[in-house]
Design a protein around this motif. Structure first.
Motif, PDB file in Angstrom:
ATOM      1  N   SER A  35     -43.395  -4.188 -10.938  1.00 49.26           N
ATOM      2  CA  SER A  35     -44.436  -3.500 -10.126  1.00 49.26           C
ATOM      3  C   SER A  35     -43.892  -2.876  -8.990  1.00 49.26           C
ATOM      4  O   SER A  35     -42.859  -3.225  -8.520  1.00 49.26           O
ATOM      5  N   ALA A  36     -44.695  -1.856  -8.374  1.00 51.53           N
ATOM      6  CA  ALA A  36     -44.582  -1.283  -7.093  1.00 51.53           C
ATOM      7  C   ALA A  36     -44.278  -2.258  -6.044  1.00 51.53           C
ATOM      8  O   ALA A  36     -43.623  -1.826  -5.004  1.00 51.53           O
ATOM      9  N   ASP A  37     -45.215  -3.367  -6.363  1.00 55.41           N
ATOM     10  CA  ASP A  37     -45.124  -4.284  -5.297  1.00 55.41           C
ATOM     11  C   ASP A  37     -43.844  -5.129  -4.903  1.00 55.41           C
ATOM     12  O   ASP A  37     -43.652  -5.467  -3.864  1.00 55.41           O
ATOM     13  N   ASN A  38     -42.832  -4.982  -6.037  1.00 55.20           N
ATOM     14  CA  ASN A  38     -41.684  -5.685  -6.009  1.00 55.20           C
ATOM     15  C   ASN A  38     -40.474  -4.884  -6.496  1.00 55.20           C
ATOM     16  O   ASN A  38     -39.868  -5.125  -7.371  1.00 55.20           O
ATOM     17  N   PRO A  39     -40.201  -3.565  -5.588  1.00 52.32           N
ATOM     18  CA  PRO A  39     -39.304  -2.784  -6.103  1.00 52.32           C
ATOM     19  C   PRO A  39     -37.924  -3.330  -5.968  1.00 52.32           C
ATOM     20  O   PRO A  39     -37.497  -4.079  -5.230  1.00 52.32           O
ATOM     21  N   GLY A  40     -37.313  -2.814  -7.130  1.00 49.52           N
ATOM     22  CA  GLY A  40     -35.709  -3.645  -7.232  1.00 49.52           C
ATOM     23  C   GLY A  40     -35.609  -5.136  -7.468  1.00 49.52           C
ATOM     24  O   GLY A  40     -34.547  -5.383  -7.623  1.00 49.52           O
ATOM     25  N   ALA A  41     -36.859  -5.606  -7.672  1.00 46.00           N
ATOM     26  CA  ALA A  41     -36.587  -6.888  -8.441  1.00 46.00           C
ATOM     27  C   ALA A  41     -36.040  -7.246  -9.529  1.00 46.00           C
ATOM     28  O   ALA A  41     -35.919  -6.492 -10.492  1.00 46.00           O
ATOM     29  N   THR A  42     -35.166  -8.235  -9.640  1.00 41.38           N
ATOM     30  CA  THR A  42     -34.559  -8.514 -10.902  1.00 41.38           C
ATOM     31  C   THR A  42     -34.616 -10.013 -11.065  1.00 41.38           C
ATOM     32  O   THR A  42     -35.095 -10.901 -10.245  1.00 41.38           O
ATOM     33  N   GLY A  43     -34.241 -10.388 -12.516  1.00 43.42           N
ATOM     34  CA  GLY A  43     -34.482 -11.723 -12.792  1.00 43.42           C
ATOM     35  C   GLY A  43     -34.536 -11.668 -14.321  1.00 43.42           C
ATOM     36  O   GLY A  43     -34.733 -10.741 -14.938  1.00 43.42           O
ATOM     37  N   MET A  44     -34.395 -12.818 -15.007  1.00 42.88           N
ATOM     38  CA  MET A  44     -34.694 -12.986 -16.394  1.00 42.88           C
ATOM     39  C   MET A  44     -35.877 -14.173 -16.548  1.00 42.88           C
ATOM     40  O   MET A  44     -35.656 -15.096 -16.209  1.00 42.88           O
TER      41      MET A  44
END
Length: 80
Positions: A35-44
């Protein structure tokens, strides 16, 4: 995280291992969303309810969750 390890190490075998890990991670991703709330967030995340939990119906409906058009929902039902 492996890119931070690769940048910090001078050990060639560790650097090569991080390259392989990054490649494996990229090929393991079936669907990606954030979401735009967490730009660039990564994980699996792996959705795998325990046998005592019910299977979320959204996993059978691509209109509710993009991942539903994979075979994962069918696999979960067959696993039980």
């Amino acid at each position: 995280a492996s890119s931070f390890v690769k940048a910090a190490t001078r050990d060639r075998s560790l650097s090569a291992a991080t390259t392989k890990l990054d490649a494996a991670y990229r090929t393991a991703i079936v669907r990606e969303a954030h979401s735009a709330d967490n730009p660039g967030a990564t994980g699996m995340v792996l959705y795998f309810p325990t046998p005592k939990q019910s299977i979320n119906g959204a996993y059978g409906d691509p209109a509710k969750i993009a991942f539903a058009d994979t075979a994962w929902g069918r696999f979960l039902k067959a696993y039980r």
